[in-house]
Design an enzyme around this catalytic site. Structure first.
Site, PDB file in Angstrom:
ATOM      1  N   GLU A 125      10.065 -39.646 -30.042  1.00  0.00           N
ATOM      2  CA  GLU A 125       9.724 -40.736 -30.962  1.00  0.00           C
ATOM      3  C   GLU A 125      10.011 -40.386 -32.422  1.00  0.00           C
ATOM      4  O   GLU A 125      10.177 -41.266 -33.255  1.00  0.00           O
ATOM      5  CB  GLU A 125       8.247 -41.146 -30.796  1.00  0.00           C
ATOM      6  CG  GLU A 125       7.247 -40.030 -30.977  1.00  0.00           C
ATOM      7  CD  GLU A 125       6.887 -39.368 -29.649  1.00  0.00           C
ATOM      8  OE1 GLU A 125       5.854 -38.707 -29.604  1.00  0.00           O
ATOM      9  OE2 GLU A 125       7.646 -39.508 -28.687  1.00  0.00           O
ATOM     10  N   ASP A 179      44.698 -48.934 -51.037  1.00  0.00           N
ATOM     11  CA  ASP A 179      45.504 -49.716 -51.955  1.00  0.00           C
ATOM     12  C   ASP A 179      46.037 -48.769 -53.028  1.00  0.00           C
ATOM     13  O   ASP A 179      45.484 -47.683 -53.231  1.00  0.00           O
ATOM     14  CB  ASP A 179      44.628 -50.805 -52.582  1.00  0.00           C
ATOM     15  CG  ASP A 179      45.446 -51.851 -53.327  1.00  0.00           C
ATOM     16  OD1 ASP A 179      46.674 -51.871 -53.135  1.00  0.00           O
ATOM     17  OD2 ASP A 179      44.855 -52.621 -54.091  1.00  0.00           O
ATOM     18  N   VAL A 235       7.086 -40.706 -21.328  1.00  0.00           N
ATOM     19  CA  VAL A 235       6.839 -41.093 -22.720  1.00  0.00           C
ATOM     20  C   VAL A 235       6.953 -39.877 -23.638  1.00  0.00           C
ATOM     21  O   VAL A 235       7.506 -39.939 -24.738  1.00  0.00           O
ATOM     22  CB  VAL A 235       5.460 -41.763 -22.865  1.00  0.00           C
ATOM     23  CG1 VAL A 235       5.078 -41.921 -24.333  1.00  0.00           C
ATOM     24  CG2 VAL A 235       5.448 -43.120 -22.178  1.00  0.00           C
ATOM     25  N   ASN A 243       4.353 -32.464 -29.472  1.00  0.00           N
ATOM     26  CA  ASN A 243       5.329 -33.432 -29.991  1.00  0.00           C
ATOM     27  C   ASN A 243       5.031 -33.773 -31.446  1.00  0.00           C
ATOM     28  O   ASN A 243       5.949 -33.943 -32.268  1.00  0.00           O
ATOM     29  CB  ASN A 243       5.288 -34.723 -29.161  1.00  0.00           C
ATOM     30  CG  ASN A 243       5.995 -34.563 -27.835  1.00  0.00           C
ATOM     31  OD1 ASN A 243       6.656 -33.558 -27.602  1.00  0.00           O
ATOM     32  ND2 ASN A 243       5.834 -35.539 -26.953  1.00  0.00           N
ATOM     33  N   ASP A 272       7.992 -32.684 -33.322  1.00  0.00           N
ATOM     34  CA  ASP A 272       8.746 -33.913 -33.601  1.00  0.00           C
ATOM     35  C   ASP A 272       8.377 -34.501 -34.957  1.00  0.00           C
ATOM     36  O   ASP A 272       9.017 -35.434 -35.426  1.00  0.00           O
ATOM     37  CB  ASP A 272       8.458 -34.978 -32.527  1.00  0.00           C
ATOM     38  CG  ASP A 272       8.984 -34.556 -31.158  1.00  0.00           C
ATOM     39  OD1 ASP A 272       9.360 -33.386 -31.039  1.00  0.00           O
ATOM     40  OD2 ASP A 272       8.990 -35.393 -30.255  1.00  0.00           O
ATOM     41  N   ILE A 309      10.479 -39.001 -24.523  1.00  0.00           N
ATOM     42  CA  ILE A 309      11.160 -39.810 -25.530  1.00  0.00           C
ATOM     43  C   ILE A 309      10.874 -39.210 -26.903  1.00  0.00           C
ATOM     44  O   ILE A 309       9.714 -39.128 -27.320  1.00  0.00           O
ATOM     45  CB  ILE A 309      10.677 -41.275 -25.492  1.00  0.00           C
ATOM     46  CG1 ILE A 309      11.046 -41.924 -24.158  1.00  0.00           C
ATOM     47  CG2 ILE A 309      11.280 -42.068 -26.651  1.00  0.00           C
ATOM     48  CD1 ILE A 309      10.469 -43.306 -23.973  1.00  0.00           C
TER      49      ILE A 309
END
Length: 895
Positions: free
Chosen positions: A292, A334, A287, A720, A724, A290
């Site tokens: 987050e 175009d 976990v 984290n 993070d 990961i």
């Protein structure tokens, strides 16, 4: 009956004579009876097209959860709940909530903006019912109705012309051709392309000149516009490159995390540890592995980029589309209204004396040319009292351009009309291709002014106006004039010839003039749809960025070829392909040839789809720009569809991005921002994965060496939160690197975790883990308290995470070549991270929760020294394995 016609026959109305069309449609010149119309509405339905409903708020909200990263986080949250790790679960769910709220807010805002752009207009049509002309709602028009059309009308359905008088229609929205189509009623060959069906008019196009009557052939979904609508519905919307890359990355992440769980569990069991305890440890570590914070950071990068793009007057409808522009390798553009301004202006004036040195004579001849153009002109100025820039001119684009050009040359149209009032007129027609007026000079003198197709006027002249006098037109001079005319047409210009005749009679007889060849040729006026002022710079920047430019238009190839050369594209004849020639190629033949084609002319909507699909089959990321209904299916099929703000509502609905200011330069700004978005997403992933991999290796290494865990799960979670959290979010504000528009887009097939990122992650993880293991081993072997040792590892890992974020600021430059203060959000995030780290070590409450102890000054000197040493080693590895290669490539590009 029309219902029995097959698809091929339904496209052949232009090849039928009027009586045949009447017979098939069960109608006549007196139109339908009311009961017939009612029966046909029951049979064919209303003359409407299905409208795509806007996405509801709930649907937009659910779309935010459709991400592999969200699925992984939700599974991790459920596992954390089962294991009683409520703090972990709370942090993970908070990341999902933030992502959902930010994404919903951005896309819902864009959806509302698009809704406000729509103009709800109800159109009417004049039809013949029960033998008399009436006005009805255009949705009640049915096959067989006789419709009446005049300048300014929006054509309600596809119809075959039965009468016309000087009739022109602007079909740019359907065919892409900028010049209005001059209509006629004669039968055409079965193979005539859509753009050249001059005896047909089509739903959604606009009458620019004249009057006409037509019999309705096809309505609703059976119309050409309806077929395009069906093509849009049947066209599969492709995933954006970012969605593809994130899907691959999420798959890689989920497999890696699962492997980590199994590996830790197996090692623990082999070492004799308790199964349940090792299961909890493996899940906790997985976990923590990961990132987050990644989902929130990616959402923030896209949202910030979306807002920056909006400041450049481009509305991004979907969050993930903001990045796609940065990955674009091909722009299918175009011509009309995109590369050009979508209006006609006077480009050149050529007199018969242009090669002489008598400049005063040339000036007088130019005045005569514009005098002819103004007096032989039906355009009307609604507000002549206002400034020229504010004039509203009603008339064909050609005549509007002539009026504006003459005014800029100093001619006053009102005065000219008073001095030489018009008495008679021979209107322009598709047969004569000229217009003539008879104007009165005085009581006994008159003047005939003529303008139109030069080749037609050449047949009516015997004289030429040279050096301010009329002289006989010799064969040599006529040949010279024709040569000059050809030069102008080869430039892609629309060339008008102008002439006059003095007369003593109040008579205008074109047949007599042609027979006697009595006109005096004055000169040429060449018109063009001008390039947008910024287009050359835009094209140049796109080419520098490794983006191929492809022009896809309904216009003639010579016109488009001239435009392409003017904007700086290197084009030869073999680089041009017409729609009819494309039809003769199989898909396999076309895919082999698609790389060589730069210009597609005379194309229809189905051709545009083939072009986009052929490029995508090669792995290219295709952006398609357009403003007409005919562009919509290709815009939907392309990786990124870009509509002009002035484009049709169908195009805006289908597009991913809307250019609110119709400025092609906005595309370059959006491409640049798209590249910044992709760069910043890579930087965030690099930083978070490097941090997570360090934690995982620490835990696995300690198990393999039969050592105590060097760091606890709760401490990993705090780091984290420190790394993070704010620093990773702050990286979303990283400014553009100086070479962002000089590098080639990443290949579609490559994963977001590219070679350089993998190398740098390996360098960071290896150096960090070696330093931490050595530190842990040395401290542990000295017999120091395990809480102190873990606090040292905790502080070192936390500080290192805040330090090496500066190495992640660029993959192409060293930390010593970048400005570490270029992003003050990042500096602030690191500052807050340091405060959180100190709180964890010195605040008694957090000491109890995180099991840390106080560190002294000497401990911090060691930690800081190791942090600086790690940065130096990372930058050395970065230079050896990444920067040397990049510098070599950059040098080759400059050479």
């Amino acid at each position: 009956m029309i219902s029995f016609l097959n698809n091929t026959q339904r496209n052949l109305w232009h090849s039928l004579d009027i009586d045949q069309a009447f017979k098939i449609l069960e109608t006549s010149e007196r139109g339908l009876k009311s009961n017939q119309a009612e029966e046909k509405i029951k049979k064919h339905g209303l003359n409407t097209l299905p409208e795509e409903k806007p996405s509801g708020s709930f649907k937009i909200l659910l779309n935010q959860l459709k991400s592999p990263l969200v699925y992984i986080l939700l599974i991790a949250a459920i596992v954390s709940l089962v294991l009683g790790e409520y703090i972990d679960m709370g942090v993970i769910l908070l990341a999902v909530i933030i992502n959902t709220v930010v994404g919903f807010a951005q896309e819902n805002k864009a959806e509302r903006a698009v809704y406000l752009l729509r103009k709800m207009v109800h159109h009417t049509a004049r039809v013949m019912r029960d033998g008399r002309e009436i006005e009805i709602n255009s949705q009640e028009v049915v096959p067989g109705d006789i419709i009446f059309l005049e300048a300014g009308d929006k054509i309600p359905a596809d119809a075959r012309l039965i009468q016309e008088n000087d009739f022109q229609v602007n079909e740019a929205a359907l065919t892409g051709e900028s010049v209005p189509s001059s209509k006629k009623i004669e039968i055409l060959a079965k193979g005539t392309s859509l753009a050249d069906r001059e005896n047909m008019v089509y739903m959604g196009t606009v009458v620019t000149r004249g009057r006409a009557q037509a019999v309705v052939c096809q309505t609703g979904l059976e119309s050409e516009l309806g077929k395009i609508t069906l093509m849009i519905k049947e066209t599969k919307e492709e995933q954006t490159p970012l969605q593809v890359k994130l899907t691959k990355f999420s798959r890689f992440l989920s497999v890696s995390v699962s492997a980590i769980c199994v590996l830790i569990l197996i090692i623990g069991i082999l070492e004799g540890e308790n199964f349940f305890e090792m299961f909890m440890v493996s899940i906790a570590v997985a976990v923590s592995a990961i990132p987050e914070g990644l989902l929130v950071a990616i959402t923030a990068v896209l949202a910030i980029g979306m807002q920056k793009i909006l400041k450049h007057k481009a509305l991004v409808k979907k969050l993930v589309a903001a990045e796609t522009l940065g990955s674009t390798t091909v722009i299918c553009s175009d011509k009309t209204g995109t590369l050009t301004e979508g209006k006609m202006v006077v480009a050149e004036i050529l007199t018969a004396s242009s090669k002489t040195k008598n400049f005063s004579a040339i000036t007088k001849e130019k005045d005569l040319i514009f005098q002819t153009a103004v007096l032989c002109n039906d355009a009307v100025i609604e507000n002549p009292q206002d400034d020229l820039k504010k004039w509203r001119v009603i008339g064909s684009p050609t005549e509007t351009a002539l009026i504006l050009g003459a005014t800029q040359m100093g001619l006053n149209r009102s005065e000219l009309n008073q001095q030489q009032p018009r008495l008679k007129e021979a209107p322009f027609s598709s047969e004569t291709k000229i217009m003539a007026t008879l104007n009165q000079i005085d009581q006994n003198n008159f003047k005939i002014y003529v303008k139109g197709a030069s080749e037609k006027i050449f047949d009516m002249v015997s004289y030429v106006y040279v050096n301010n006098k009329k002289i006989k037109l010799t064969s040599v001079r006529l040949k010279s004039l024709k040569k000059e005319y050809e030069k102008l047409t080869q430039k892609g210009l629309r060339v008008l010839g102008l002439a006059y005749q003095e007369s003593k009679k109040n008579v205008l007889n074109l047949d007599k003039i042609k027979k006697e060849q009595s006109l005096v040729f004055v000169g040429f006026i060449a018109l063009k749809d001008p390039l947008r002022p910024e287009i050359k710079e835009t094209i140049n920047l796109c080419q520098q960025a490794g983006i191929k430019i492809v022009i896809v238009t309904g216009d003639h190839k010579l016109t488009t070829l001239a435009i392409a050369k003017e904007i700086g594209l290197k084009v030869k004849k073999e680089n041009v392909l017409e729609g009819a020639d494309l039809d003769n190629l199989t898909d396999q033949e076309f895919k082999k040839k698609v790389n060589k084609i730069i210009i597609y002319s005379r194309v229809e909507p189905r051709h545009k789809l083939r072009i986009v699909d052929a490029w995508q089959a090669q792995g290219d990321v295709v952006a398609m720009t357009g403003d007409g209904v005919n562009d919509a299916p290709a815009l939907k099929s392309a990786d990124i569809g870009i509509s002009l703000g002035s484009g049709t509502e169908v195009t805006k609905e289908t597009a991913d991005i809307i250019l609110l200011d119709d400025n092609f330069k906005t595309i370059v700004a959006a491409i640049k921002q798209g590249r910044v978005i992709f760069d910043n997403i890579k930087k965030v992933i690099l930083y978070l994965i490097s941090d997570g991999s360090s934690e995982v290796v620490l835990v696995i290494g300690s198990l393999l060496l039969k050592l105590p865990l060097p760091i606890l799960a709760v401490q990993i979670l705090w780091i984290n939160l420190v790394a993070d959290g704010l620093p990773s979010i702050a990286m979303t504000f990283e400014p553009a690197e100086k070479d962002v528009m000089q590098i080639k887009p990443q290949e579609h097939s490559k994963t977001i975790l590219d070679r350089d990122m993998k190398i740098l992650i390996s360098i960071i993880a290896t150096i960090t883990n070696v330093i931490l293991f050595v530190l842990f081993y040395v401290l542990f072997k000295q017999g120091l308290d395990i809480q102190y040792v873990r606090t040292m590892i905790f502080a070192t890992l936390g500080l290192d995470s805040l330090f090496y974020v500066f190495s992640c600021k660029s993959l192409r430059y060293s930390i010593f070549q970048t400005n570490i203060f270029s992003n003050w959000y990042l500096i602030g995030g690191i500052g807050i991270g340091l405060v959180m780290l100190l709180l964890a070590i010195y605040a008694p409450f957090f000491q109890m929760i995180l099991r840390t102890v106080v560190l002294d000054f000497k401990d911090w000197l060691v930690i800081l020294g190791l942090g600086v040493f790690e940065i130096i080693l990372i930058e050395i590895g970065k230079y050896i394995f990444i920067l040397k290669k990049y510098k070599k490539q950059h040098h080759q590009i400059e050479c």
